[in-house]
Design a protein around this motif. Structure first.
Motif, PDB file in Angstrom:
ATOM      1  N   THR A 370     -17.054 -25.212 -15.154  1.00 28.09           N
ATOM      2  CA  THR A 370     -15.765 -25.915 -15.225  1.00 28.09           C
ATOM      3  C   THR A 370     -14.740 -25.079 -15.981  1.00 28.09           C
ATOM      4  N   ALA A 371     -15.169 -24.440 -17.058  1.00 27.20           N
ATOM      5  CA  ALA A 371     -14.260 -23.577 -17.810  1.00 27.20           C
ATOM      6  C   ALA A 371     -13.791 -22.405 -16.945  1.00 27.20           C
ATOM      7  N   GLY A 372     -14.714 -21.850 -16.168  1.00 25.17           N
ATOM      8  CA  GLY A 372     -14.328 -20.776 -15.265  1.00 25.17           C
ATOM      9  C   GLY A 372     -13.349 -21.230 -14.206  1.00 25.17           C
ATOM     10  N   LEU A 373     -13.559 -22.440 -13.682  1.00 25.79           N
ATOM     11  CA  LEU A 373     -12.638 -22.997 -12.697  1.00 25.79           C
ATOM     12  C   LEU A 373     -11.263 -23.215 -13.323  1.00 25.79           C
ATOM     13  N   ALA A 374     -11.239 -23.770 -14.528  1.00 24.96           N
ATOM     14  CA  ALA A 374      -9.957 -24.000 -15.207  1.00 24.96           C
ATOM     15  C   ALA A 374      -9.225 -22.685 -15.443  1.00 24.96           C
ATOM     16  N   ALA A 375      -9.966 -21.655 -15.861  1.00 25.71           N
ATOM     17  CA  ALA A 375      -9.333 -20.358 -16.112  1.00 25.71           C
ATOM     18  C   ALA A 375      -8.758 -19.773 -14.829  1.00 25.71           C
ATOM     19  N   GLY A 376      -9.509 -19.911 -13.743  1.00 25.32           N
ATOM     20  CA  GLY A 376      -9.021 -19.383 -12.471  1.00 25.32           C
ATOM     21  C   GLY A 376      -7.789 -20.106 -11.977  1.00 25.32           C
ATOM     22  N   LEU A 377      -7.773 -21.407 -12.116  1.00 28.89           N
ATOM     23  CA  LEU A 377      -6.603 -22.181 -11.679  1.00 28.89           C
ATOM     24  C   LEU A 377      -5.377 -21.834 -12.519  1.00 28.89           C
ATOM     25  N   ARG A 378      -5.578 -21.769 -13.820  1.00 29.19           N
ATOM     26  CA  ARG A 378      -4.441 -21.467 -14.702  1.00 29.19           C
ATOM     27  C   ARG A 378      -3.930 -20.044 -14.493  1.00 29.19           C
ATOM     28  N   SER A 379      -4.832 -19.145 -14.180  1.00 30.30           N
ATOM     29  CA  SER A 379      -4.402 -17.753 -13.991  1.00 30.30           C
ATOM     30  C   SER A 379      -3.491 -17.591 -12.782  1.00 30.30           C
ATOM     31  N   SER A 380      -3.565 -18.539 -11.863  1.00 31.20           N
ATOM     32  CA  SER A 380      -2.719 -18.470 -10.670  1.00 31.20           C
ATOM     33  C   SER A 380      -1.453 -19.313 -10.824  1.00 31.20           C
ATOM     34  N   GLY A 381      -1.246 -19.856 -12.019  1.00 30.06           N
ATOM     35  CA  GLY A 381      -0.029 -20.610 -12.288  1.00 30.06           C
ATOM     36  C   GLY A 381      -0.120 -22.090 -12.036  1.00 30.06           C
ATOM     37  N   LEU A 382      -1.297 -22.598 -11.630  1.00 25.98           N
ATOM     38  CA  LEU A 382      -1.463 -24.039 -11.411  1.00 25.98           C
ATOM     39  C   LEU A 382      -1.603 -24.748 -12.755  1.00 25.98           C
ATOM     40  N   HIS A 383      -1.103 -25.970 -12.782  1.00 24.92           N
ATOM     41  CA  HIS A 383      -1.145 -26.738 -14.033  1.00 24.92           C
ATOM     42  C   HIS A 383      -2.377 -27.625 -14.055  1.00 24.92           C
ATOM     43  N   VAL A 384      -3.306 -27.306 -14.948  1.00 23.94           N
ATOM     44  CA  VAL A 384      -4.464 -28.158 -15.192  1.00 23.94           C
ATOM     45  C   VAL A 384      -4.094 -29.115 -16.314  1.00 23.94           C
ATOM     46  N   ARG A 385      -4.068 -30.400 -16.003  1.00 21.39           N
ATOM     47  CA  ARG A 385      -3.596 -31.384 -16.981  1.00 21.39           C
ATOM     48  C   ARG A 385      -4.493 -31.485 -18.207  1.00 21.39           C
ATOM     49  N   ASN A 386      -5.779 -31.208 -18.021  1.00 19.57           N
ATOM     50  CA  ASN A 386      -6.714 -31.382 -19.128  1.00 19.57           C
ATOM     51  C   ASN A 386      -6.515 -30.321 -20.203  1.00 19.57           C
ATOM     52  N   THR A 387      -6.378 -30.774 -21.411  1.00 14.41           N
ATOM     53  CA  THR A 387      -6.480 -29.846 -22.539  1.00 14.41           C
ATOM     54  C   THR A 387      -7.914 -29.832 -23.058  1.00 14.41           C
ATOM     55  N   SER A 388      -8.695 -30.825 -22.642  1.00 12.57           N
ATOM     56  CA  SER A 388     -10.113 -30.890 -22.988  1.00 12.57           C
ATOM     57  C   SER A 388     -10.866 -31.395 -21.766  1.00 12.57           C
ATOM     58  N   PHE A 389     -12.143 -31.040 -21.673  1.00 10.81           N
ATOM     59  CA  PHE A 389     -12.921 -31.454 -20.508  1.00 10.81           C
ATOM     60  C   PHE A 389     -14.400 -31.175 -20.766  1.00 10.81           C
ATOM     61  N   PHE A 390     -15.241 -31.813 -19.968  1.00 13.60           N
ATOM     62  CA  PHE A 390     -16.653 -31.444 -19.892  1.00 13.60           C
ATOM     63  C   PHE A 390     -16.955 -30.859 -18.525  1.00 13.60           C
ATOM     64  N   ASP A 391     -16.755 -31.665 -17.472  1.00  9.13           N
ATOM     65  CA  ASP A 391     -17.078 -31.193 -16.119  1.00  9.13           C
ATOM     66  C   ASP A 391     -15.995 -31.517 -15.095  1.00  9.13           C
ATOM     67  N   THR A 392     -14.911 -32.160 -15.541  1.00  7.53           N
ATOM     68  CA  THR A 392     -13.895 -32.667 -14.613  1.00  7.53           C
ATOM     69  C   THR A 392     -12.515 -32.127 -14.985  1.00  7.53           C
ATOM     70  N   LEU A 393     -11.798 -31.690 -13.948  1.00 10.32           N
ATOM     71  CA  LEU A 393     -10.430 -31.193 -14.127  1.00 10.32           C
ATOM     72  C   LEU A 393      -9.495 -31.982 -13.239  1.00 10.32           C
ATOM     73  N   THR A 394      -8.286 -32.226 -13.736  1.00  8.84           N
ATOM     74  CA  THR A 394      -7.219 -32.839 -12.956  1.00  8.84           C
ATOM     75  C   THR A 394      -6.111 -31.802 -12.808  1.00  8.84           C
ATOM     76  N   VAL A 395      -5.759 -31.493 -11.561  1.00  6.67           N
ATOM     77  CA  VAL A 395      -4.898 -30.340 -11.272  1.00  6.67           C
ATOM     78  C   VAL A 395      -3.684 -30.785 -10.468  1.00  6.67           C
ATOM     79  N   GLU A 396      -2.496 -30.376 -10.915  1.00  2.00           N
ATOM     80  CA  GLU A 396      -1.276 -30.664 -10.167  1.00  2.00           C
ATOM     81  C   GLU A 396      -1.125 -29.654  -9.032  1.00  2.00           C
ATOM     82  N   VAL A 397      -0.744 -30.172  -7.864  1.00  5.94           N
ATOM     83  CA  VAL A 397      -0.646 -29.325  -6.674  1.00  5.94           C
ATOM     84  C   VAL A 397       0.778 -29.395  -6.134  1.00  5.94           C
TER      85      VAL A 397
END
Length: 969
Positions: A370-397
């Motif tokens: 999940t951390a790897g997914l969050a890093a990849g999404l953020r690196s492309s400029g997408l906004h991941v709403r979660n500042t904290s998480f375990f296994d779930t991300l909420t992403v603005e598209v």
């Protein structure tokens, strides 16, 4: 060959295997009863006024299928489903069921054919597994006591809401619900709150919660959005006003997160599904409720405790208020009757198999992905709403989620649409680098394929737990009991499962003659499709085109069950009989409300009714008024008239069990229905005893308006040690619009329904293939023959036992329905009903239903699946017990030292150097008057002697005991 024999043979290949009686048996049994055919017996037993005018027919089923045909047909349905990598989350996750647990528990009849462990001496195996479950929950949640499973996460949250009200007792009737709870959980809570007069307030705990205005709150941890928040400030604010804090938590997340109990939670609820239990289109899954010791007498459901046996050895048993709904009735705090035992056993064994270090490794791996997914999404400029998480991300598209959803679907992945510009993704233990790469590609992240080499899933991300704030990282140990570290090799695990199973009496060992519980054959062909991936691996909220096979199977079952019951509509959502009761009563309430009669809240219930009837009525916001029964067990029509006259304007419903709980076909049921309808009420018929009606009579045709059915009784879903179960609700057309619906699945019920009654749209859908197979292979004629055979077996058994004990209730022509009640009260001076129940263990039998519906009696139901030889073996055992009672009565054996008072007898007791009883060791374990050779060849040895329940309640211990306790004993 007689007509009965010809019909039995003609009813289908499978029916002749399901029904235990052979043609010659039927002839001999009928001869004893004085009838020439099954039809003649049924005509004498079943009132003509309720009989079907035409033989039963089932839509689309011209003839019964063979096992081969049925398996081929259901395989086609399965192939219409499309298992995908479902990252939808919402409390349901892909999981890997260890093969040793799948084969050793889920597919093993010694586990799935067992009954609820009300007889602890023959249930030590499943009780130990459930104690493991309770220990696992307590450890992971940081709580002191937990029950041994509830039906689903939504109903667990609703039970917590009611429990919190019982604890506080005063203050505002308002309960706060975190808007970040799963939507289906919120909906179940709202549905259950309405009839109880509880006002639900939904919002953000940080901004919308006013502790002085509520008696309790439900908080999420992690949230449905994936957010992991520090709950301590909110919990402290609630406690400052005396309010109760309930947390819905994730088991796997709490391997890494600071547990809710350490943050001050009063109650913690959740689901154990992701501990090795397949998705199954929503169930069955074992939920949990944990709390502190001071609230132990308020906790709903079943609680396994440690006590001691007659020799002082540690022994397990069900503790405290386990059967309170049968004792307290309308004063019960819950209507729970079925748990999810088989699934709780699986989840507990998943923890035993992996141990704490294995669970942490799984959790860290998921979090790293999940951390790897969050890093990849953020690196492309997408906004991941979660500042904290375990296994779930909420992403603005940007531009909306449709493009991403389609791209993910092309890769075989389901994501969750949160709103018009947001998607959610929840990872699980089935995911890997490739899953992350595919998700990133679907979001349009350049170079996402590099994730295959670990570019986005770096090991340090897991080590640092980058999505979890430092103050929320777990620091306490869990699962430190030796059980969770002793079975790492498959050899040891296999033997552990086998050892526990050998402690128990299940249907694979002998007849379980429980009245009103219908312990019949659970055929292997019926069970086979359950573990097929096409059924096991479907997420309940997957796109509809991925569950086409399930939906066709559900439509078939709804149509068949409607035809069997004579109703117009069926909902399969309730996942227990008690839930079906509640759904039916809520439908009645909505019906009266819509007609401008909200004052109709009185529910008339016969004194003989099942305990859950009264408890369900109270949960539906009704006031229970008891109607007396006559000496023959029938509803007292005079008292019914008096109660209708007294409460006519307030009358909402009359609840009946038919055939009655006394095991007879009452003649006046049509008259009862007419009286209630004339007074403006509705008639609810409890379907617990439907095994005596199928193919012969149907509640919807003789005057009832709504019923629940027990698919785990009449339609062969295994009891599984006390669950799973399914309790569909069936109704006539005028109530159909008030059956349950679901917030996430429009096809699950009408818009006008009361809301969700369980978390998943179709409840425990994963086991619906079992009744589908049963009905398909039996066909209409086979189902009818099964009912006739059940009636024959019960009357034969009553005839034989009547030579030794009084039969308490008999109906027309001195016949019973599908069960009979043996009266032991005349012998109470020499032996109690408990003594007889425990003595049957020495013969290898599970006891019949004890002291219900009449204290001091045994209610016995042989079902259609038992052979004449097994029925005779049981009757011989009871005859021997009667002879032993006579020896006590004559003074040959002392009242306090005889085979009944000391039963059951363990091997270690009879092998002791000293034996100072007035009966021999042989008489203890190989009683005279029985087939001793058969007992010697297949002797069941109970692992403990009689369990002292009172000691366990005085010294309550509901977690795995120190192993030294057993060594000392």
């Amino acid at each position: 060959m007689s007509d009965s024999q010809e019909h039995l043979a003609a009813s289908g290949e499978f029916a002749t295997r399901h029904i235990g009686l052979r043609p010659d048996d039927i002839t001999a049994m009928l001869k004893r009863l004085g009838f020439s055919s099954l039809e003649e017996l049924v005509d004498a037993a079943v009132p003509a006024e309720i009989r079907l005018d035409e033989p039963l027919e089932l839509a689309g089923l011209r003839r019964p299928m063979s096992e081969t045909e049925a398996l081929a047909a259901i395989k086609q349905l399965a192939e219409a489903n499309t298992p995908a990598r479902s990252l939808i989350g919402l409390g349901y996750y892909g999981t890997l069921t260890p093969a040793v647990i799948r084969r050793g528990v889920l597919e093993d009849p010694s586990w799935y054919t067992a009954y609820t462990p009300y007889q602890p001496e023959i249930s030590q195996g499943r009780l130990e597994a459930l104690l493991n479950y309770q220990t696992m929950i307590c450890d992971l949640m940081g709580m002191e006591i937990a029950n041994s499973s509830l039906l689903c996460e939504g109903t667990a949250a609703a039970e917590a809401m009611a429990m919190a009200r019982r604890i506080t007792r005063s203050g505002p009737d308002r309960f706060f619900v975190d808007a970040d709870c799963h939507p289906q959980v919120i909906d179940v809570v709202v549905t259950r709150a309405m009839p109880l007069g509880i006002d639900i307030c939904i919002g953000d705990p940080a901004t919308d919660l006013q502790p002085t205005e509520v008696y309790g709150a439900l908080l999420s941890y992690p949230g449905s959005s994936g957010a992991v928040r520090n709950l301590e400030p909110v919990i402290e604010a609630l406690h400052s006003t005396g309010a109760i804090a309930t947390v819905t938590a994730d088991l796997l997340a709490c391997c890494l997160l600071r547990p809710p109990g350490e943050q001050g939670a009063d109650i913690v609820v959740g689901s154990s599904q992701r501990f090795g239990v397949p998705l199954g289109f929503g169930g069955p899954h074992a939920a949990f409720l944990a709390t502190s010791e001071k609230h132990r007498r308020s906790i709903p459901g079943r609680l396994v405790g440690v006590s001691r046996d007659a020799a002082g050895r540690p022994a397990y048993r069900l503790a405290l208020q386990t059967r309170e709904q049968h004792i307290r009735r309308e004063k019960a705090t819950s209507n729970i009757c079925t748990a999810q035992v088989l699934l709780a056993v699986m989840a507990s064994m998943y923890a035993v198999w992996h141990g704490p270090e294995g669970l942490v490794a799984i959790a860290e791996r998921i979090h790293g992905l999940t951390a790897g997914l969050a890093a990849g999404l953020r690196s492309s400029g997408l906004h991941v709403r979660n500042t904290s998480f375990f296994d779930t991300l909420t992403v603005e598209v940007p531009g909306g989620p449709d493009r991403v959803l389609a791209a993910a679907a092309d890769a075989g992945i389901n994501l969750r649409r949160v709103d018009d510009d947001t998607l959610g993704a929840s990872l699980d233990e089935t995911c890997g680098d490739a899953t992350v790469a595919d998700v990133l590609t679907a979001f349009g992240v350049a170079g996402a394929t590099e994730a295959h080499s670990g570019a986005f899933v770096a090991a340090p991300a897991a080590t640092a737990l980058s999505g979890i704030a430092s103050e929320l990282k777990r620091t306490t140990e869990f699962l430190t009991h030796p059980t969770f570290g002793a079975y790492r090799s498959e050899t040891e695990m296999m033997r552990y499962l086998r050892r526990l199973a050998s402690y128990d009496v299940a249907l694979d060992r002998s007849m379980i003659p429980l009245g009103s519980c219908t312990m019949k054959l659970n055929a292997v062909a019926e069970m086979t499709p359950v573990t097929w991936p096409e059924f096991a691996d479907i997420h309940p909220f997957a796109p509809a085109d991925q569950s086409a096979g399930y939906r066709r199977l559900i439509a078939d079952l709804e149509a068949w069950l409607a035809e069997v019951t004579g109703y117009d509509a069926v909902s399969l959502q309730p996942n227990a009989g008690s839930q079906g009761e509640l759904a039916g009563l809520l439908a009645i309430r909505r019906y009266h409300d819509d007609r401008g009669h909200p004052h109709r809240t009185v529910c008339l219930i016969p004194s003989s009714a099942h305990g859950t009837n009264a408890a369900s009525a109270v949960m539906a916001g009704m006031r229970v008024v008891v109607v007396g029964c006559s000496d023959d067990g029938d509803v007292d029509l005079g008292d019914l008239d008096a109660k209708i006259a007294e409460h006519g304007e307030q009358l909402a419903a009359f609840m009946a069990t038919y055939p009655s709980t006394h095991g007879v076909y009452e003649d006046g049921i049509r008259q009862v229905c007419l009286k209630v309808h004339e007074a403006g009420g509705q008639v609810y018929v409890d379907g617990a005893n439907l095994n005596a009606l199928v193919g012969l009579a149907a509640p919807g045709t003789f005057g009832a308006d709504v019923s629940h059915l027990n698919l785990h009784k009449t339609f062969c879903i295994p009891h599984g040690g006390g669950g799973p179960g399914i309790g569909p609700v069936a109704a006539r057309l005028h109530l159909a619009k008030y059956l349950p619906n679901h917030p996430l699945e429009p096809d699950a019920g009408p818009d006008t329904g009361p809301g969700a009654i369980s978390s998943a749209p179709w409840g425990s859908a994963g086991i619906l293939p079992i009744p589908w197979m049963y009905i398909a292979m039996m066909g209409a004629e086979g189902l009818t023959r099964a009912t006739q055979a059940a009636i024959l077996s019960a009357n034969y058994l009553a005839s034989r036992l009547g030579e030794h004990f009084p039969i308490l209730y008999q109906g027309r022509h001195d016949l019973v329905a599908h069960e009979c009640i043996v009266d032991l009260r005349p012998f109470s001076e020499w032996a109690s009903v408990d003594d007889v129940a425990k003595r049957l263990i020495d013969f290898g039998f599970h006891a019949p239903t004890m002291s219900f519906p009449v204290a001091g009696t045994l209610m016995i139901e042989p079902t259609e699946s038992e052979s004449l030889a097994e029925i005779d073996r049981f009757c011989d055992a009871m005859a021997t017990i009667r002879a032993e009672i006579d020896k006590i009565a004559s003074g040959e054996w002392p009242a306090d030292d005889n085979p009944l008072a000391n039963a059951p007898h363990t091997a270690i007791d009879v092998l002791a150097d000293e034996w100072d009883h007035p009966y021999s060791r042989t008489e203890a374990v190989y009683p005279a008057g029985t087939n001793v050779a058969s007992l010697v060849a297949d002797k069941y040895w109970p692992p403990v002697s009689r369990v002292d329940g009172a000691y366990g309640d005085r010294n309550l211990m509901c977690a795995c005991p120190d192993p030294r306790a057993f060594e000392t004993a």
